[in-house]
Scaffold this motif. Structure first.
Motif, PDB file in Angstrom:
ATOM      1  N   MET A   1     -10.736 103.236 -25.029  1.00 38.16           N
ATOM      2  CA  MET A   1     -12.167 103.067 -25.285  1.00 38.16           C
ATOM      3  C   MET A   1     -12.584 101.595 -25.216  1.00 38.16           C
ATOM      4  N   THR A   2     -11.826 100.725 -25.859  1.00 35.28           N
ATOM      5  CA  THR A   2     -12.189  99.303 -25.837  1.00 35.28           C
ATOM      6  C   THR A   2     -12.060  98.725 -24.427  1.00 35.28           C
ATOM      7  N   ARG A   3     -11.099  99.207 -23.659  1.00 33.93           N
ATOM      8  CA  ARG A   3     -10.981  98.760 -22.261  1.00 33.93           C
ATOM      9  C   ARG A   3     -12.193  99.200 -21.446  1.00 33.93           C
ATOM     10  N   ALA A   4     -12.661 100.431 -21.661  1.00 39.91           N
ATOM     11  CA  ALA A   4     -13.828 100.922 -20.924  1.00 39.91           C
ATOM     12  C   ALA A   4     -15.069 100.113 -21.286  1.00 39.91           C
ATOM     13  N   ILE A   5     -15.262  99.851 -22.571  1.00 41.54           N
ATOM     14  CA  ILE A   5     -16.425  99.069 -23.007  1.00 41.54           C
ATOM     15  C   ILE A   5     -16.367  97.666 -22.405  1.00 41.54           C
ATOM     16  N   ALA A   6     -15.192  97.048 -22.435  1.00 40.73           N
ATOM     17  CA  ALA A   6     -15.028  95.691 -21.894  1.00 40.73           C
ATOM     18  C   ALA A   6     -15.279  95.630 -20.392  1.00 40.73           C
TER      19      ALA A   6
ATOM     20  N   ARG B   1      -3.861 108.217 -31.334  1.00 37.26           N
ATOM     21  CA  ARG B   1      -5.132 107.706 -31.873  1.00 37.26           C
ATOM     22  C   ARG B   1      -5.377 106.262 -31.429  1.00 37.26           C
ATOM     23  N   GLU B   2      -4.380 105.411 -31.627  1.00 39.48           N
ATOM     24  CA  GLU B   2      -4.541 103.998 -31.264  1.00 39.48           C
ATOM     25  C   GLU B   2      -4.633 103.816 -29.747  1.00 39.48           C
ATOM     26  N   ALA B   3      -3.918 104.627 -28.996  1.00 43.40           N
ATOM     27  CA  ALA B   3      -4.008 104.555 -27.532  1.00 43.40           C
ATOM     28  C   ALA B   3      -5.401 104.978 -27.060  1.00 43.40           C
ATOM     29  N   THR B   4      -5.981 105.977 -27.720  1.00 41.41           N
ATOM     30  CA  THR B   4      -7.345 106.392 -27.389  1.00 41.41           C
ATOM     31  C   THR B   4      -8.314 105.251 -27.664  1.00 41.41           C
ATOM     32  N   PHE B   5      -8.168 104.595 -28.807  1.00 41.43           N
ATOM     33  CA  PHE B   5      -9.027 103.447 -29.127  1.00 41.43           C
ATOM     34  C   PHE B   5      -8.843 102.329 -28.096  1.00 41.43           C
TER      35      PHE B   5
ATOM     36  N   TRP C   1     -21.431 101.750 -16.088  1.00 44.11           N
ATOM     37  CA  TRP C   1     -20.415 102.720 -16.488  1.00 44.11           C
ATOM     38  C   TRP C   1     -19.035 102.148 -16.156  1.00 44.11           C
ATOM     39  N   ALA C   2     -18.058 102.603 -16.887  1.00 38.28           N
ATOM     40  CA  ALA C   2     -16.679 102.182 -16.628  1.00 38.28           C
ATOM     41  C   ALA C   2     -15.738 103.244 -17.179  1.00 38.28           C
ATOM     42  N   VAL C   3     -14.591 103.358 -16.542  1.00 35.50           N
ATOM     43  CA  VAL C   3     -13.539 104.274 -16.976  1.00 35.50           C
ATOM     44  C   VAL C   3     -12.264 103.458 -17.139  1.00 35.50           C
ATOM     45  N   ALA C   4     -11.524 103.737 -18.215  1.00 41.62           N
ATOM     46  CA  ALA C   4     -10.269 103.037 -18.466  1.00 41.62           C
ATOM     47  C   ALA C   4      -9.294 104.036 -19.085  1.00 41.62           C
ATOM     48  N   GLU C   5      -8.068 103.611 -19.223  1.00 45.09           N
ATOM     49  CA  GLU C   5      -7.061 104.530 -19.761  1.00 45.09           C
ATOM     50  C   GLU C   5      -5.995 103.785 -20.537  1.00 45.09           C
ATOM     51  N   ALA C   6      -5.207 104.563 -21.238  1.00 50.28           N
ATOM     52  CA  ALA C   6      -3.963 104.085 -21.836  1.00 50.28           C
ATOM     53  C   ALA C   6      -2.858 104.976 -21.279  1.00 50.28           C
ATOM     54  N   SER C   7      -1.774 104.378 -20.895  1.00 51.66           N
ATOM     55  CA  SER C   7      -0.683 105.068 -20.208  1.00 51.66           C
ATOM     56  C   SER C   7       0.151 105.910 -21.171  1.00 51.66           C
ATOM     57  N   PRO C   8       0.960 106.833 -20.614  1.00 53.13           N
ATOM     58  CA  PRO C   8       1.886 107.575 -21.478  1.00 53.13           C
ATOM     59  C   PRO C   8       2.796 106.655 -22.300  1.00 53.13           C
ATOM     60  N   GLU C   9       3.224 105.538 -21.707  1.00 51.35           N
ATOM     61  CA  GLU C   9       4.073 104.586 -22.440  1.00 51.35           C
ATOM     62  C   GLU C   9       3.315 103.975 -23.614  1.00 51.35           C
TER      63      GLU C   9
END
Length: 192
Positions: free
Chosen positions: A86-91, A79-83, A63-71
């Motif tokens: 997601m790609t950071r969590a998968i990686a 939408r793109e920040a959510t993607f 399992w992994a958790v990742a995020e994209a910042s407000p910036e």
């Protein structure tokens, strides 16, 4: 364990709030250790999510958790920040998935394995449900911690969502570093 069993579920939390990061989680469940009670995190009480999250972390194969910042949200769009989250969590997973199941109707580009988007997948796919719970509990804990760093906004109560109390605090105090400047309620204040 065969690679074909390594199906990863992915979901996000925090697309709609006016403040804070958008968070995503990726989870590969162990079919030999099922977890009872998995469903969309929004259908569970906070206590139920807080009970399930440690069980998911303890029993999952990865399992992994990742995020994209407000910036990043302001620069890319939500939408793109959510993607990106997601790609950071998968990686960040300790094991590479053979297939990826993502809650929603669209997929990020350049995923490391074949993927399927499933509308309301957090209700039907346990791996996505597990990811939903980890993303939500992680983000909620972060917003509670941010409350101490940015007093007066009530982040521990509304988690950055657009409540009346948040609108009042935003009008009274102005935006802080956590606010998404591209979101209308914040953008309007900045234009004044």
């Amino acid at each position: 364990m065969k690679a074909s069993l390594l199906t990863c579920g992915v979901d996000e939390a925090g697309r709609g709030p006016w403040a804070g990061p958008v968070t995503a989680a990726a989870v590969i469940l162990d079919p030999k250790r099922p977890i009872a009670g998995l469903t969309d995190s929004k259908k569970l009480s906070e206590a139920a999510r807080d009970r399930l999250a440690p069980e998911i972390r303890a029993h999952a194969l990865a399992w992994a958790v990742a995020e994209a910042s407000p910036e990043e949200i302001d620069r890319l769009n939500i939408r793109e920040a959510t993607f990106l989250a997601m790609t950071r969590a998968i990686a960040a997973l300790a094991r590479a998935p053979a297939h990826i199941l993502i809650d929603g109707n669209a997929l990020p580009k350049n995923l490391p394995a074949p993927a399927t988007a499933i509308i309301k997948g957090d209700l039907t796919e346990p791996t996505i449900s597990a990811a939903s719970i980890l993303a939500k509990t992680h983000r909620d804990a972060q917003m509670k911690a941010f409350c101490a760093q940015h007093p007066g906004y009530g982040f521990s109560q509304h988690k950055g969502y657009g409540t009346a109390a948040h609108a009042e605090a935003l009008t009274r105090l102005g935006p802080c570093a956590l606010h998404r400047r591209s979101f209308a309620p914040v953008r309007v204040l900045l234009a004044d």
